[in-house]
Design an enzyme around this catalytic site. Structure first.
Site, PDB file in Angstrom:
ATOM      1  N   ARG A  81       0.806  -1.239   0.000  1.00 58.18           N
ATOM      2  CA  ARG A  81       0.000   0.000   0.000  1.00 58.18           C
ATOM      3  C   ARG A  81       0.832   1.279   0.000  1.00 58.18           C
ATOM      4  O   ARG A  81       0.371   2.338   0.411  1.00 58.18           O
ATOM      5  CB  ARG A  81      -0.957   0.045   1.190  1.00 58.18           C
ATOM      6  CG  ARG A  81      -1.952  -1.084   1.204  1.00 58.18           C
ATOM      7  CD  ARG A  81      -3.136  -0.730   2.082  1.00 58.18           C
ATOM      8  NE  ARG A  81      -4.022  -1.860   2.188  1.00 58.18           N
ATOM      9  CZ  ARG A  81      -3.883  -2.832   3.094  1.00 58.18           C
ATOM     10  NH1 ARG A  81      -2.910  -2.769   3.979  1.00 58.18           N
ATOM     11  NH2 ARG A  81      -4.732  -3.837   3.112  1.00 58.18           N
ATOM     12  N   LYS A 103       4.038  11.783 -11.315  1.00 61.16           N
ATOM     13  CA  LYS A 103       3.304  10.842 -12.166  1.00 61.16           C
ATOM     14  C   LYS A 103       4.073   9.531 -12.279  1.00 61.16           C
ATOM     15  O   LYS A 103       5.266   9.527 -12.575  1.00 61.16           O
ATOM     16  CB  LYS A 103       3.114  11.428 -13.566  1.00 61.16           C
ATOM     17  CG  LYS A 103       2.042  12.489 -13.618  1.00 61.16           C
ATOM     18  CD  LYS A 103       1.355  12.467 -14.963  1.00 61.16           C
ATOM     19  CE  LYS A 103       1.676  13.701 -15.774  1.00 61.16           C
ATOM     20  NZ  LYS A 103       1.103  13.652 -17.120  1.00 61.16           N
ATOM     21  N   GLU A 145      13.315  19.389 -23.847  1.00 57.92           N
ATOM     22  CA  GLU A 145      12.389  19.576 -22.733  1.00 57.92           C
ATOM     23  C   GLU A 145      12.801  20.764 -21.852  1.00 57.92           C
ATOM     24  O   GLU A 145      11.953  21.482 -21.317  1.00 57.92           O
ATOM     25  CB  GLU A 145      12.300  18.281 -21.919  1.00 57.92           C
ATOM     26  CG  GLU A 145      10.905  17.928 -21.431  1.00 57.92           C
ATOM     27  CD  GLU A 145       9.976  17.434 -22.550  1.00 57.92           C
ATOM     28  OE1 GLU A 145       8.763  17.656 -22.432  1.00 57.92           O
ATOM     29  OE2 GLU A 145      10.448  16.831 -23.551  1.00 57.92           O
ATOM     30  N   LYS A 177       8.802  23.497 -13.967  1.00 57.43           N
ATOM     31  CA  LYS A 177       7.849  22.388 -13.863  1.00 57.43           C
ATOM     32  C   LYS A 177       7.224  22.332 -12.469  1.00 57.43           C
ATOM     33  O   LYS A 177       6.024  22.141 -12.321  1.00 57.43           O
ATOM     34  CB  LYS A 177       8.501  21.050 -14.231  1.00 57.43           C
ATOM     35  CG  LYS A 177       7.481  19.926 -14.200  1.00 57.43           C
ATOM     36  CD  LYS A 177       7.795  18.716 -15.022  1.00 57.43           C
ATOM     37  CE  LYS A 177       6.635  17.724 -14.915  1.00 57.43           C
ATOM     38  NZ  LYS A 177       6.937  16.399 -15.457  1.00 57.43           N
ATOM     39  N   GLU A 187      -3.445  17.196 -12.196  1.00 53.37           N
ATOM     40  CA  GLU A 187      -3.617  17.384 -13.627  1.00 53.37           C
ATOM     41  C   GLU A 187      -5.061  17.634 -14.030  1.00 53.37           C
ATOM     42  O   GLU A 187      -5.627  16.933 -14.855  1.00 53.37           O
ATOM     43  CB  GLU A 187      -3.077  16.154 -14.383  1.00 53.37           C
ATOM     44  CG  GLU A 187      -2.765  16.454 -15.823  1.00 53.37           C
ATOM     45  CD  GLU A 187      -1.797  15.447 -16.423  1.00 53.37           C
ATOM     46  OE1 GLU A 187      -1.892  14.287 -16.072  1.00 53.37           O
ATOM     47  OE2 GLU A 187      -0.966  15.864 -17.225  1.00 53.37           O
ATOM     48  N   ARG A 191      -1.804  22.121 -15.579  1.00 51.43           N
ATOM     49  CA  ARG A 191      -0.654  21.320 -15.986  1.00 51.43           C
ATOM     50  C   ARG A 191      -0.590  21.117 -17.499  1.00 51.43           C
ATOM     51  O   ARG A 191       0.453  20.779 -18.038  1.00 51.43           O
ATOM     52  CB  ARG A 191      -0.723  19.946 -15.301  1.00 51.43           C
ATOM     53  CG  ARG A 191       0.616  19.505 -14.723  1.00 51.43           C
ATOM     54  CD  ARG A 191       0.594  18.057 -14.336  1.00 51.43           C
ATOM     55  NE  ARG A 191       0.695  17.880 -12.904  1.00 51.43           N
ATOM     56  CZ  ARG A 191       1.327  16.832 -12.343  1.00 51.43           C
ATOM     57  NH1 ARG A 191       1.874  15.898 -13.088  1.00 51.43           N
ATOM     58  NH2 ARG A 191       1.374  16.726 -11.046  1.00 51.43           N
ATOM     59  N   ASN A 195       2.182  20.774 -22.076  1.00 53.76           N
ATOM     60  CA  ASN A 195       2.044  20.084 -23.354  1.00 53.76           C
ATOM     61  C   ASN A 195       2.512  20.892 -24.558  1.00 53.76           C
ATOM     62  O   ASN A 195       2.344  20.447 -25.691  1.00 53.76           O
ATOM     63  CB  ASN A 195       0.581  19.689 -23.590  1.00 53.76           C
ATOM     64  CG  ASN A 195       0.186  18.514 -22.727  1.00 53.76           C
ATOM     65  OD1 ASN A 195       1.045  17.762 -22.261  1.00 53.76           O
ATOM     66  ND2 ASN A 195      -1.103  18.356 -22.504  1.00 53.76           N
ATOM     67  N   HIS A 198       3.815  19.258 -27.672  1.00 53.88           N
ATOM     68  CA  HIS A 198       3.533  17.828 -27.550  1.00 53.88           C
ATOM     69  C   HIS A 198       2.281  17.377 -28.280  1.00 53.88           C
ATOM     70  O   HIS A 198       2.168  16.208 -28.631  1.00 53.88           O
ATOM     71  CB  HIS A 198       3.456  17.420 -26.075  1.00 53.88           C
ATOM     72  CG  HIS A 198       4.807  17.286 -25.426  1.00 53.88           C
ATOM     73  ND1 HIS A 198       5.648  18.361 -25.259  1.00 53.88           N
ATOM     74  CD2 HIS A 198       5.485  16.210 -24.942  1.00 53.88           C
ATOM     75  CE1 HIS A 198       6.770  17.948 -24.683  1.00 53.88           C
ATOM     76  NE2 HIS A 198       6.698  16.656 -24.477  1.00 53.88           N
ATOM     77  N   HIS A 202       3.475  14.513 -30.440  1.00 56.73           N
ATOM     78  CA  HIS A 202       3.008  13.130 -30.326  1.00 56.73           C
ATOM     79  C   HIS A 202       2.447  12.622 -31.652  1.00 56.73           C
ATOM     80  O   HIS A 202       2.667  11.467 -32.025  1.00 56.73           O
ATOM     81  CB  HIS A 202       1.948  12.999 -29.229  1.00 56.73           C
ATOM     82  CG  HIS A 202       2.543  13.038 -27.848  1.00 56.73           C
ATOM     83  ND1 HIS A 202       1.839  13.520 -26.759  1.00 56.73           N
ATOM     84  CD2 HIS A 202       3.747  12.664 -27.385  1.00 56.73           C
ATOM     85  CE1 HIS A 202       2.617  13.437 -25.686  1.00 56.73           C
ATOM     86  NE2 HIS A 202       3.777  12.926 -26.040  1.00 56.73           N
ATOM     87  N   HIS A 214      11.572  11.204 -29.315  1.00 57.59           N
ATOM     88  CA  HIS A 214      10.665  12.136 -28.656  1.00 57.59           C
ATOM     89  C   HIS A 214      11.172  13.574 -28.786  1.00 57.59           C
ATOM     90  O   HIS A 214      10.411  14.483 -29.103  1.00 57.59           O
ATOM     91  CB  HIS A 214      10.516  11.745 -27.176  1.00 57.59           C
ATOM     92  CG  HIS A 214       9.512  12.567 -26.436  1.00 57.59           C
ATOM     93  ND1 HIS A 214       8.162  12.504 -26.702  1.00 57.59           N
ATOM     94  CD2 HIS A 214       9.669  13.494 -25.465  1.00 57.59           C
ATOM     95  CE1 HIS A 214       7.539  13.340 -25.904  1.00 57.59           C
ATOM     96  NE2 HIS A 214       8.418  13.959 -25.144  1.00 57.59           N
TER      97      HIS A 214
HETATM   98 ZN    ZN Z   1       8.219  15.366 -23.644  1.00 61.24          ZN
END
Ligand code: ZN
Ligand code: ADP
Length: 302
Positions: A81, A103, A145, A177, A187, A191, A195, A198, A202, A214
């Site tokens: 847990r 995350k 980034e 960040k 999020e 947040r 992106n 992105h 993506h 990436h």
């Molecule tokens: Zn990225």
């Protein structure tokens, strides 16, 4: 307290022994790469830990890139847990991205990061010496980034990037960040400014069949989204030129209509409108809806 050091086989080879000795940890590893970031790998590691008698008082030390941090972090979140977690990112990208924001998760056949949890580490260790063994394409992934962080919230970081030390670049990117994550721990909205680059990035990864890294995809994504922002009347010509100097969109020969189709499938669409985190100027972002039929055209012009 017993600690279990989780890493991938590449990082184990380079740094495993040294860190296990230093931290008096036992080593657990799995094959490197995004395809290992699965429930199966997590389960296998969990069984190994349980068989060796690790329990509630365990500290999980995640040593590696984003893949290791995401998987070991998720494992720590559910093991008995939830047990203490220490993150030691070994890629530039993981230092400024995966290690920050809580995350964790794994991929499934249905998509990336669909199973996971928000789980924050007790400690994050950043050590620049890891960068000495990092291959050049990995440095570029992280650099993109960091530049993105500058575009979002630290104009000086973007503009003076070349004059800063790695330590300053990393610290400042983390600061941006952190500031954003703190406003939106789970999020729900804010947040999404992270992106930038992105949404298109993506889609480019998909269209290129993951031939683009990436970093390469996001770099082009930033340049193309900057054009969209300019076409929508936000970004000035001067700022656009500044961005295209860093991220030349010329290296680009994918069909933009296909790219738009992919973004459309990527569920960022509502009532014929695609939602983007667009730059208003270097250092600030707005969430903007762009009519679908204008997107491809906006990426082409200039
Ligand atoms: Zn990225
Ligand atoms: P990310 O770029 O998201 O952090 P990964 O976790 O997949 O991605 O790491 C990228 C690759 O780099 C992996 O093959 C990993 O084993 C390798 N790697 C991680 N850290 C180092 C390092 N310090 N030196 C050399 N290779 C590394």
């Amino acid at each position: 307290v017993r600690s279990a050091l989780i890493t991938d086989d590449v990082v184990a080879q380079l740094y495993g022994q040294q860190f296990c000795k230093e931290l008096k940890s036992e080593l657990f590893s799995f094959p490197s790469g995004e395809t290992s970031k699965t429930r199966e790998t997590k389960q296998r590691l969990e069984n190994e830990l349980l068989e060796k008698g690790f329990s509630r008082d365990t500290t999980i030390v995640a040593l590696g890139g984003g893949v290791v941090l995401d998987l070991a972090g998720f494992l720590a979140a559910t093991f008995c847990r939830g047990v203490d977690l220490v993150l030691i990112p070994t890629t530039l990208l993981a230092m400024v991205d995966a290690a920050i924001g809580g995350k964790t998760g794994v991929n499934t056949p249905q998509g990336k990061n669909l199973i996971g949890a928000f789980y924050f580490p007790k400690q994050i260790v950043i050590d620049l010496r890891f960068l000495t063994t990092l291959p050049q394409p990995e440095i570029w992934n992280g650099t993109v980034e960091i530049l993105k962080a500058g575009l979002i919230g630290d104009q000086e970081l973007f503009v003076n990037f070349s004059d800063l030390s790695w330590k300053e670049r990393i610290q400042r990117a983390i600061e941006v960040k952190r500031r954003i994550v703190a406003q939106d721990l789970e999020e729900r909205g804010v947040r999404r400014v992270l992106n930038v680059g992105h949404t298109v990035g993506h889609a480019l990864e998909t269209v290129s069949n993951y031939q683009l890294s990436h970093g390469q995809a996001v770099a082009m994504g930033i340049a193309l989204e900057a054009r969209i922002s300019h076409a929508m009347g936000f970004l000035s010509c001067k700022d656009l030129a500044e961005i295209e100097k860093r991220f030349p969109p010329l290296a680009f020969d994918y069909d933009l209509d296909t790219v738009v189709q992919v973004m459309k499938l990527d569920k960022k669409i509502k009532d014929g409108t695609l939602y983007f985190a667009l730059l208003k100027e270097i250092g600030s972002v707005a969430l903007v809806g762009v009519p679908l039929e204008e997107v491809a055209c906006a990426m082409r012009t200039c």
